[in-house]
Motif scaffolding. Structure first.
Motif, PDB file in Angstrom:
ATOM      1  N   HIS A 155      26.165  -2.837  50.971  1.00  0.00           N
ATOM      2  CA  HIS A 155      27.568  -3.116  50.670  1.00  0.00           C
ATOM      3  C   HIS A 155      28.273  -1.938  49.998  1.00  0.00           C
ATOM      4  O   HIS A 155      29.467  -2.028  49.693  1.00  0.00           O
ATOM      5  CB  HIS A 155      27.669  -4.355  49.787  1.00  0.00           C
ATOM      6  CG  HIS A 155      27.197  -5.603  50.466  1.00  0.00           C
ATOM      7  ND1 HIS A 155      27.941  -6.264  51.409  1.00  0.00           N
ATOM      8  CD2 HIS A 155      26.020  -6.284  50.348  1.00  0.00           C
ATOM      9  CE1 HIS A 155      27.265  -7.325  51.841  1.00  0.00           C
ATOM     10  NE2 HIS A 155      26.099  -7.348  51.214  1.00  0.00           N
ATOM     11  N   LEU A 157      27.336  -0.771  47.011  1.00  0.00           N
ATOM     12  CA  LEU A 157      27.153  -0.827  45.564  1.00  0.00           C
ATOM     13  C   LEU A 157      26.089   0.191  45.161  1.00  0.00           C
ATOM     14  O   LEU A 157      24.955   0.142  45.646  1.00  0.00           O
ATOM     15  CB  LEU A 157      26.723  -2.224  45.121  1.00  0.00           C
ATOM     16  CG  LEU A 157      26.471  -2.372  43.615  1.00  0.00           C
ATOM     17  CD1 LEU A 157      27.757  -2.179  42.814  1.00  0.00           C
ATOM     18  CD2 LEU A 157      25.848  -3.736  43.297  1.00  0.00           C
ATOM     19  N   CYS A 195      23.464  -8.140  44.513  1.00  0.00           N
ATOM     20  CA  CYS A 195      24.880  -7.983  44.179  1.00  0.00           C
ATOM     21  C   CYS A 195      25.582  -7.058  45.171  1.00  0.00           C
ATOM     22  O   CYS A 195      24.991  -6.083  45.654  1.00  0.00           O
ATOM     23  CB  CYS A 195      25.035  -7.415  42.767  1.00  0.00           C
ATOM     24  SG  CYS A 195      24.223  -8.409  41.483  1.00  0.00           S
ATOM     25  N   THR A 197      29.129  -6.125  44.508  1.00  0.00           N
ATOM     26  CA  THR A 197      30.259  -5.482  43.836  1.00  0.00           C
ATOM     27  C   THR A 197      29.922  -5.194  42.377  1.00  0.00           C
ATOM     28  O   THR A 197      28.951  -5.731  41.821  1.00  0.00           O
ATOM     29  CB  THR A 197      31.509  -6.380  43.883  1.00  0.00           C
ATOM     30  OG1 THR A 197      31.258  -7.560  43.096  1.00  0.00           O
ATOM     31  CG2 THR A 197      31.857  -6.776  45.312  1.00  0.00           C
ATOM     32  N   VAL A 198      30.772  -4.390  41.757  1.00  0.00           N
ATOM     33  CA  VAL A 198      30.625  -4.112  40.324  1.00  0.00           C
ATOM     34  C   VAL A 198      30.714  -5.409  39.526  1.00  0.00           C
ATOM     35  O   VAL A 198      29.921  -5.638  38.603  1.00  0.00           O
ATOM     36  CB  VAL A 198      31.706  -3.112  39.864  1.00  0.00           C
ATOM     37  CG1 VAL A 198      31.789  -3.070  38.334  1.00  0.00           C
ATOM     38  CG2 VAL A 198      31.401  -1.713  40.403  1.00  0.00           C
ATOM     39  N   LEU A 218      27.842   1.981  37.491  1.00  0.00           N
ATOM     40  CA  LEU A 218      28.035   1.260  38.741  1.00  0.00           C
ATOM     41  C   LEU A 218      29.258   1.787  39.482  1.00  0.00           C
ATOM     42  O   LEU A 218      30.239   2.211  38.876  1.00  0.00           O
ATOM     43  CB  LEU A 218      28.244  -0.234  38.465  1.00  0.00           C
ATOM     44  CG  LEU A 218      27.169  -0.964  37.662  1.00  0.00           C
ATOM     45  CD1 LEU A 218      27.758  -2.226  37.028  1.00  0.00           C
ATOM     46  CD2 LEU A 218      25.999  -1.322  38.560  1.00  0.00           C
ATOM     47  N   ASP A 220      31.276   0.686  43.516  1.00  0.00           N
ATOM     48  CA  ASP A 220      31.109  -0.147  44.707  1.00  0.00           C
ATOM     49  C   ASP A 220      31.991   0.302  45.862  1.00  0.00           C
ATOM     50  O   ASP A 220      32.823   1.221  45.726  1.00  0.00           O
ATOM     51  CB  ASP A 220      31.320  -1.633  44.387  1.00  0.00           C
ATOM     52  CG  ASP A 220      32.739  -1.998  43.976  1.00  0.00           C
ATOM     53  OD1 ASP A 220      33.684  -1.291  44.375  1.00  0.00           O
ATOM     54  OD2 ASP A 220      32.911  -3.006  43.254  1.00  0.00           O
ATOM     55  N   THR A 330      30.500   5.919  47.506  1.00  0.00           N
ATOM     56  CA  THR A 330      30.389   4.503  47.853  1.00  0.00           C
ATOM     57  C   THR A 330      31.351   4.100  48.966  1.00  0.00           C
ATOM     58  O   THR A 330      31.130   3.075  49.616  1.00  0.00           O
ATOM     59  CB  THR A 330      30.629   3.619  46.611  1.00  0.00           C
ATOM     60  OG1 THR A 330      31.944   3.860  46.093  1.00  0.00           O
ATOM     61  CG2 THR A 330      29.595   3.912  45.536  1.00  0.00           C
TER      62      THR A 330
END
Length: 377
Positions: A155, A157, A195, A197-198, A218, A220, A330
């Motif tokens: 994704h 992330l 996960c 997303t952030v 992090l 994303d 990202t």
């Protein structure tokens, strides 16, 4: 100055069920006597009550790892409690990290960068693509075989960590954990697999018991960045996004961290401040002060420049040598990385896809750290 030494780097693909991946890790460990020595405990060495406790926590927060360890144990013909991962995870290192919003970067993408500083003597030095049934696909650096130190998932992330203060751990010189919980390698892997997303990563980390004093950086695929800090169980976080309330209030467009607390919510619980951490954070902030827009090459230059002007360290004999430098894009779902010091090894590009499996040598130029490097303010 010490002579340059070499180490073996490995690229691996880990696919199938958790149990099948565990079996594959077991077979690989059998082929590496150095890993085998570090990966297992003698029979009955780990208390049964602690084993039940960590198994329960892993089932709740890190689904599938117990099954993976069972496959590993079956391949090695040992009992699961002999896996060092259990003892090491239930409760190090230097490292620097930063992330920037798309509006602050030259290519208009969210970027995250990090140096990972430790020693090759007790690292797997393995970068792997992982595709396990029921979990998000990801690429990342193995740690204690079943954990991850950094990486990016399907994704977009991206996750990396630094230690917050003197590292927590069950080793000589390690800080005693302030709370019972996971070490960072369990945290990073779980976030990569669960996960997207952030926001989801922060929610997972705020809920999970974390014993390691962690700085979690992090970024994303939606262009959001975040930093979560944990000190003796006390947690705080900051997340930034384009046109978000945070950005409108403070005009903040990047985050940076080395090995000390930078968030106000966690600052009261800090007990020591490492001089080299302060100087490395200053080097990161100088980069952002001097560049209205930050390019990937700017980040690579900072990661490659020798300390104290930059972030690269060659102090491998005292557990503070740069083992890899990484720049995560990202938006493009890509990682550029050096295996070993960026001053002695080439940059390589990766996506979240199967790797060309191989073993190869990397260069680690060894230097002496002066006494001031480890001074505590």
């Amino acid at each position: 100055m010490h002579a340059t030494r070499t180490a073996t780097m490995t690229f691996k693909n880990l696919t199938g069920t958790h149990y099948e991946v565990g079996q594959a890790l077991g077979q690989w460990t059998l082929s590496r006597p150095d890993l085998l020595q570090r990966a297992i405990l003698p029979p009955n060495a780990y208390p049964a009550d602690k084993l039940r406790a960590i198994e329960g926590l892993l089932d709740r927060h890190c689904a599938g790892v117990n099954e993976e360890i069972q496959g590993f144990a079956d391949a090695l013909k040992i009992t699961p409690d002999q896996a060092m991962y259990y003892a090491a995870t239930y409760v190090e290192r230097g490292c620097s990290a930063m992330a920037a919003l798309p509006s602050r970067t030259a290519n208009g993408h969210a970027l995250m960068a990090r140096n990972y500083d430790f020693t090759d003597e007790i690292e797997e030095l393995c970068f792997a693509y992982t595709d396990i049934d029921g979990a998000f696909r990801h690429v990342g650096s193995l740690l204690n075989l079943f954990g991850r130190c950094d990486g990016m998932n399907e994704h977009g992330l991206a996750v990396c960590i630094t230690s917050n203060g003197i590292p927590v751990g069950n080793f000589e010189g390690g800080r005693k954990a302030g709370v019972t919980g996971f070490m960072f390698w369990a945290v990073v892997r779980s976030i990569l697999e669960q996960c997207a997303t952030v926001d989801e990563a922060v929610a997972w980390a705020m809920d999970a018991p974390i014993g390691f004093n962690i700085n979690l950086m992090l970024a994303d695929g939606e262009g959001r960045i975040g930093l979560l800090q944990c000190m003796d169980g006390h947690k705080g976080f900051r997340a930034l996004e384009e046109n978000g309330s945070e950005g409108q209030t403070s005009q903040a467009d990047h985050l940076a961290v080395t090995n000390h607390v930078v968030l106000d919510d966690v600052k009261p619980f800090e007990t020591e401040l490492l001089d080299n951490s302060v100087k490395r954070l200053a080097a990161i902030e100088r980069l952002f002060d001097e560049h209205p827009t930050v390019a990937v090459d700017d980040l690579k230059t900072l990661l490659s420049t020798p300390y104290p002007d930059g972030l690269c360290c060659h102090y491998y004999p005292v557990f503070f040598g740069t083992l890899r430098s990484m720049v995560f894009d990202t938006t493009a779902r890509s990682i550029e990385m050096t295996c070993g010091s960026p001053r002695a090894n080439a940059w390589r590009r990766f996506a979240v896809e199967p790797l060309d499996e191989q073993d190869f040598s990397i260069s680690l130029p060894c230097e002496d750290a002066n006494e001031e490097f480890f001074r505590i303010r």
